[in-house]
Design a protein around this motif. Structure first.
Motif, PDB file in Angstrom:
ATOM      1  N   SER A   1      32.297 -13.996  28.478  1.00  9.12           N
ATOM      2  CA  SER A   1      32.773 -13.698  29.833  1.00  9.12           C
ATOM      3  C   SER A   1      32.749 -12.192  30.058  1.00  9.12           C
ATOM      4  CB  SER A   1      34.196 -14.226  30.018  1.00  9.12           C
ATOM      5  OG  SER A   1      34.741 -13.751  31.243  1.00  9.12           O
ATOM      6  N   PRO A   2      32.389 -11.745  31.255  1.00 11.14           N
ATOM      7  CA  PRO A   2      32.352 -10.301  31.510  1.00 11.14           C
ATOM      8  C   PRO A   2      33.730  -9.653  31.537  1.00 11.14           C
ATOM      9  CG  PRO A   2      31.934 -11.521  33.528  1.00 11.14           C
ATOM     10  CD  PRO A   2      31.924 -12.518  32.423  1.00 11.14           C
ATOM     11  N   ASP A   3      34.779 -10.462  31.643  1.00 10.36           N
ATOM     12  CA  ASP A   3      36.121  -9.880  31.698  1.00 10.36           C
ATOM     13  C   ASP A   3      36.941 -10.177  30.441  1.00 10.36           C
ATOM     14  OD1 ASP A   3      36.529 -12.556  32.082  1.00 10.36           O
ATOM     15  OD2 ASP A   3      37.586 -12.366  34.001  1.00 10.36           O
ATOM     16  N   ASP A   4      36.249 -10.430  29.315  1.00 16.01           N
ATOM     17  CA  ASP A   4      37.008 -10.712  28.096  1.00 16.01           C
ATOM     18  C   ASP A   4      37.516  -9.438  27.422  1.00 16.01           C
ATOM     19  OD1 ASP A   4      34.567  -9.818  27.170  1.00 16.01           O
ATOM     20  OD2 ASP A   4      33.979 -11.722  26.246  1.00 16.01           O
ATOM     21  N   VAL A   5      37.057  -8.270  27.870  1.00 18.83           N
ATOM     22  CA  VAL A   5      37.562  -6.985  27.380  1.00 18.83           C
ATOM     23  C   VAL A   5      38.008  -6.172  28.599  1.00 18.83           C
ATOM     24  CG1 VAL A   5      37.076  -4.882  26.071  1.00 18.83           C
ATOM     25  CG2 VAL A   5      35.921  -7.037  25.459  1.00 18.83           C
TER      26      VAL A   5
ATOM     27  N   LYS B   1      39.429  -4.032  14.587  1.00 27.29           N
ATOM     28  CA  LYS B   1      40.745  -4.358  15.146  1.00 27.29           C
ATOM     29  C   LYS B   1      40.629  -4.778  16.611  1.00 27.29           C
ATOM     30  CE  LYS B   1      43.555  -1.322  16.851  1.00 27.29           C
ATOM     31  NZ  LYS B   1      44.527  -0.210  17.092  1.00 27.29           N
ATOM     32  N   PHE B   2      39.895  -3.996  17.396  1.00 26.19           N
ATOM     33  CA  PHE B   2      39.760  -4.333  18.813  1.00 26.19           C
ATOM     34  C   PHE B   2      38.859  -5.553  19.014  1.00 26.19           C
ATOM     35  CE2 PHE B   2      40.983   0.219  19.290  1.00 26.19           C
ATOM     36  CZ  PHE B   2      42.122   0.019  20.042  1.00 26.19           C
ATOM     37  N   ALA B   3      37.880  -5.740  18.146  1.00 24.92           N
ATOM     38  CA  ALA B   3      37.023  -6.923  18.233  1.00 24.92           C
ATOM     39  C   ALA B   3      37.830  -8.190  18.001  1.00 24.92           C
ATOM     40  CB  ALA B   3      35.883  -6.827  17.229  1.00 24.92           C
ATOM     41  N   ALA B   4      38.801  -8.123  17.089  1.00 27.09           N
ATOM     42  CA  ALA B   4      39.666  -9.278  16.838  1.00 27.09           C
ATOM     43  C   ALA B   4      40.635  -9.494  17.995  1.00 27.09           C
ATOM     44  CB  ALA B   4      40.433  -9.078  15.539  1.00 27.09           C
ATOM     45  N   GLN B   5      41.070  -8.410  18.621  1.00 24.23           N
ATOM     46  CA  GLN B   5      42.009  -8.510  19.737  1.00 24.23           C
ATOM     47  C   GLN B   5      41.355  -9.128  20.971  1.00 24.23           C
ATOM     48  OE1 GLN B   5      44.010  -4.819  20.538  1.00 24.23           O
ATOM     49  NE2 GLN B   5      45.008  -5.557  22.401  1.00 24.23           N
ATOM     50  N   TRP B   6      40.091  -8.764  21.205  1.00 19.83           N
ATOM     51  CA  TRP B   6      39.355  -9.270  22.373  1.00 19.83           C
ATOM     52  C   TRP B   6      38.021  -9.847  21.907  1.00 19.83           C
ATOM     53  CZ3 TRP B   6      41.142  -3.968  23.617  1.00 19.83           C
ATOM     54  CH2 TRP B   6      42.350  -3.976  24.312  1.00 19.83           C
TER      55      TRP B   6
ATOM     56  N   ILE C   1      33.870  -3.004  23.465  1.00 16.16           N
ATOM     57  CA  ILE C   1      34.781  -2.808  22.338  1.00 16.16           C
ATOM     58  C   ILE C   1      34.730  -1.358  21.859  1.00 16.16           C
ATOM     59  CG2 ILE C   1      35.208  -3.423  19.923  1.00 16.16           C
ATOM     60  CD1 ILE C   1      36.166  -5.525  21.895  1.00 16.16           C
ATOM     61  N   SER C   2      33.548  -0.772  21.829  1.00 15.36           N
ATOM     62  CA  SER C   2      33.404   0.623  21.399  1.00 15.36           C
ATOM     63  C   SER C   2      34.150   1.579  22.320  1.00 15.36           C
ATOM     64  CB  SER C   2      31.925   1.010  21.333  1.00 15.36           C
ATOM     65  OG  SER C   2      31.284   0.364  20.264  1.00 15.36           O
ATOM     66  N   ALA C   3      34.226   1.237  23.607  1.00 13.79           N
ATOM     67  CA  ALA C   3      34.962   2.099  24.526  1.00 13.79           C
ATOM     68  C   ALA C   3      36.424   2.210  24.121  1.00 13.79           C
ATOM     69  CB  ALA C   3      34.848   1.556  25.953  1.00 13.79           C
ATOM     70  N   TRP C   4      36.997   1.115  23.625  1.00 10.44           N
ATOM     71  CA  TRP C   4      38.374   1.141  23.125  1.00 10.44           C
ATOM     72  C   TRP C   4      38.461   1.814  21.764  1.00 10.44           C
ATOM     73  CZ3 TRP C   4      42.860   0.003  25.483  1.00 10.44           C
ATOM     74  CH2 TRP C   4      42.796  -0.717  26.688  1.00 10.44           C
ATOM     75  N   THR C   5      37.424   1.668  20.964  1.00  4.98           N
ATOM     76  CA  THR C   5      37.443   2.160  19.592  1.00  4.98           C
ATOM     77  C   THR C   5      37.462   3.673  19.512  1.00  4.98           C
ATOM     78  OG1 THR C   5      36.222   0.203  18.843  1.00  4.98           O
ATOM     79  CG2 THR C   5      36.170   2.150  17.415  1.00  4.98           C
ATOM     80  N   SER C   6      36.590   4.319  20.299  1.00  3.45           N
ATOM     81  CA  SER C   6      36.370   5.753  20.147  1.00  3.45           C
ATOM     82  C   SER C   6      37.381   6.582  20.925  1.00  3.45           C
ATOM     83  CB  SER C   6      34.960   6.116  20.610  1.00  3.45           C
ATOM     84  OG  SER C   6      34.762   7.513  20.576  1.00  3.45           O
TER      85      SER C   6
END
Length: 226
Positions: A169-173, A159-164, A136-141
């Motif tokens: 599962s390893p592919d949930d993000v 926001k991204f935590a709620a989206q994914w 999630i942090s990879a999307w955040t920053s």
């Protein structure tokens, strides 16, 4: 002038008789030693911490510390936002220098060469091994971009935590398109071993031909003044 703290380096150094036949073998040996020490003592807290230096569009050097997540005969590799300062600088000039430094062991390894983008499969395969929060942090920053406040960063994370959400599962993000990595194709690998009275050892493998870090015929060994 502040008092200077002086520490005599009491390492065992590295001699020509003891150095491994290739830079890969020697680097792997020292890395294994650092990892082993980190597991039994607290003076090597992050053995894979890699300082990475690049050059910006004005020829000004820039350095930061990342985690070395790949290391094989092709060279050391790390992951990052490719739109970050380091990614932008490497896109304009692929020259790179990096170092692993273990002060408590009086050892360091310096790599110099060119940065090559990692294959997308390697990036995706690694991304799914990260903890959910790190993905999630990879999307955040928007790495290296200005941030108005800490709360702005935390709001983006939520926001991204709620989206994914975390499903276990390893592919949930998904892997961000802007998230990738680099491998250093080395032209030089230096092994620094601290010794008493500042008479340190510096043994350098320099590229003399094609081949990997584990191809003895591709490298020559020399000693430098400390």
């Amino acid at each position: 002038m502040n008092d200077v703290t002086r520490v005599d380096y009491t390492g065992t150094g590295l001699s020509e008789e003891d150095v491994a036949a290739t830079p890969w073998l020697q680097a792997q040996q020292w890395l294994d030693d650092a990892v082993e020490r980190s597991q039994v003592r607290d003076d090597v807290p992050e053995p894979h911490a890699l300082s990475v230096a690049t050059v910006d569009a004005h020829g000004v050097p820039n350095v930061r510390t990342v985690l070395m997540r790949f290391f094989d005969e092709r060279g050391p590799g790390f992951l990052t936002n490719t739109l970050s300062a380091k990614g932008t600088e490497l896109a304009g000039n692929d020259a790179i220098a990096a170092s692993l430094t273990w002060p408590a062991m009086f050892r360091a390894i310096r790599f110099r060469g060119r940065a090559v983008l990692l294959d997308r499969d390697e990036v995706d395969d690694y991304f799914v091994t990260r903890p959910w929060g790190s993905r999630i942090s990879a999307w955040t920053s928007r790495q290296s971009q200005p941030a108005t406040s800490r709360s702005e960063l935390e709001a983006a994370y939520e926001k991204f935590a709620a989206q994914w959400p975390d499903t276990g599962s390893p592919d949930d993000v998904p892997t961000p398109d802007f998230w990738g990595g680099y491998r250093i194709t080395c032209d030089e690998v230096e092994f620094w071993g601290g010794r008493t009275n500042r008479l340190h050892d510096r043994l350098v493998f320099s590229r003399v031909g094609d081949g990997s870090l584990d191809d003895a015929g591709a490298w020559s060994l020399s000693r430098r003044q400390p």
